[in-house]
Write a protein that holds these residues in place. Structure first.
Motif, mmCIF file in Angstrom:
data_model
loop_
_atom_site.group_PDB
_atom_site.id
_atom_site.type_symbol
_atom_site.label_atom_id
_atom_site.label_comp_id
_atom_site.label_asym_id
_atom_site.label_seq_id
_atom_site.Cartn_x
_atom_site.Cartn_y
_atom_site.Cartn_z
ATOM 1 N N PRO A 1 0.839 -1.201 0.000
ATOM 2 C CA PRO A 1 0.000 0.000 0.000
ATOM 3 C C PRO A 1 0.873 1.249 0.000
ATOM 4 N N PRO A 2 0.345 2.368 -0.493
ATOM 5 C CA PRO A 2 1.134 3.595 -0.497
ATOM 6 C C PRO A 2 1.340 4.095 0.935
ATOM 7 N N TYR B 1 -6.534 -3.491 8.327
ATOM 8 C CA TYR B 1 -7.206 -4.552 7.583
ATOM 9 C C TYR B 1 -7.948 -5.450 8.571
ATOM 10 N N PRO B 2 -9.226 -5.141 8.874
ATOM 11 C CA PRO B 2 -9.997 -5.969 9.806
ATOM 12 C C PRO B 2 -10.086 -7.431 9.364
ATOM 13 N N THR B 3 -10.151 -7.654 8.065
ATOM 14 C CA THR B 3 -10.036 -8.979 7.461
ATOM 15 C C THR B 3 -9.152 -8.806 6.232
ATOM 16 N N PRO B 4 -8.628 -9.881 5.666
ATOM 17 C CA PRO B 4 -7.753 -9.734 4.501
ATOM 18 C C PRO B 4 -8.409 -9.063 3.295
ATOM 19 N N VAL C 1 -13.402 -4.420 -0.414
ATOM 20 C CA VAL C 1 -14.153 -3.237 0.014
ATOM 21 C C VAL C 1 -13.224 -2.312 0.791
ATOM 22 N N GLY C 2 -13.470 -1.018 0.652
ATOM 23 C CA GLY C 2 -12.751 -0.017 1.426
ATOM 24 C C GLY C 2 -13.736 0.776 2.261
ATOM 25 N N VAL C 3 -13.394 1.002 3.527
ATOM 26 C CA VAL C 3 -14.248 1.740 4.449
ATOM 27 C C VAL C 3 -13.475 2.967 4.917
ATOM 28 N N LEU C 4 -14.111 4.138 4.848
ATOM 29 C CA LEU C 4 -13.489 5.385 5.284
ATOM 30 C C LEU C 4 -14.157 5.849 6.566
ATOM 31 N N THR C 5 -13.356 6.160 7.575
ATOM 32 C CA THR C 5 -13.864 6.641 8.850
ATOM 33 C C THR C 5 -12.918 7.726 9.358
#
Length: 78
Positions: free
Chosen positions: A6-7, A16-19, A58-62
């Motif tokens: 990753p950058p 990474y909560p899961t792979p 999937v990507g999650v932004l928080t």
């Protein structure tokens, strides 16, 4: 695990909560996670990497702290 690393990030933390899940946490709580120009470019690199990485589904932004994101950093800090 990944085909490419990753950058590097300064304004967000990647985990990474899961792979298959990328969790991107905006990490400027004192500025209510507002996004600087450099932060915008950083996030663009992260999402581009995620799109090209076959193992991420999937990507999650928080946001860290009391606010998700106040929007663009109009002060131009950082």
């Amino acid at each position: 695990m990944f085909t490419t690393p990753p950058p590097p990030t300064q304004f967000a933390t990647l985990s990474y909560p899961t792979p298959q899940i990328l969790l991107v946490t905006l990490s400027r709580p004192a500025a209510l996670n507002s996004i600087t120009t450099a932060g915008h470019h950083e996030l663009h690199a992260v999402w581009t990497w995620m799109d090209e990485e076959p193992s991420i589904r999937v990507g999650v932004l928080t946001g860290q702290g009391r606010a998700f994101c106040a929007g663009a950093d109009l002060k131009g800090e950082y």
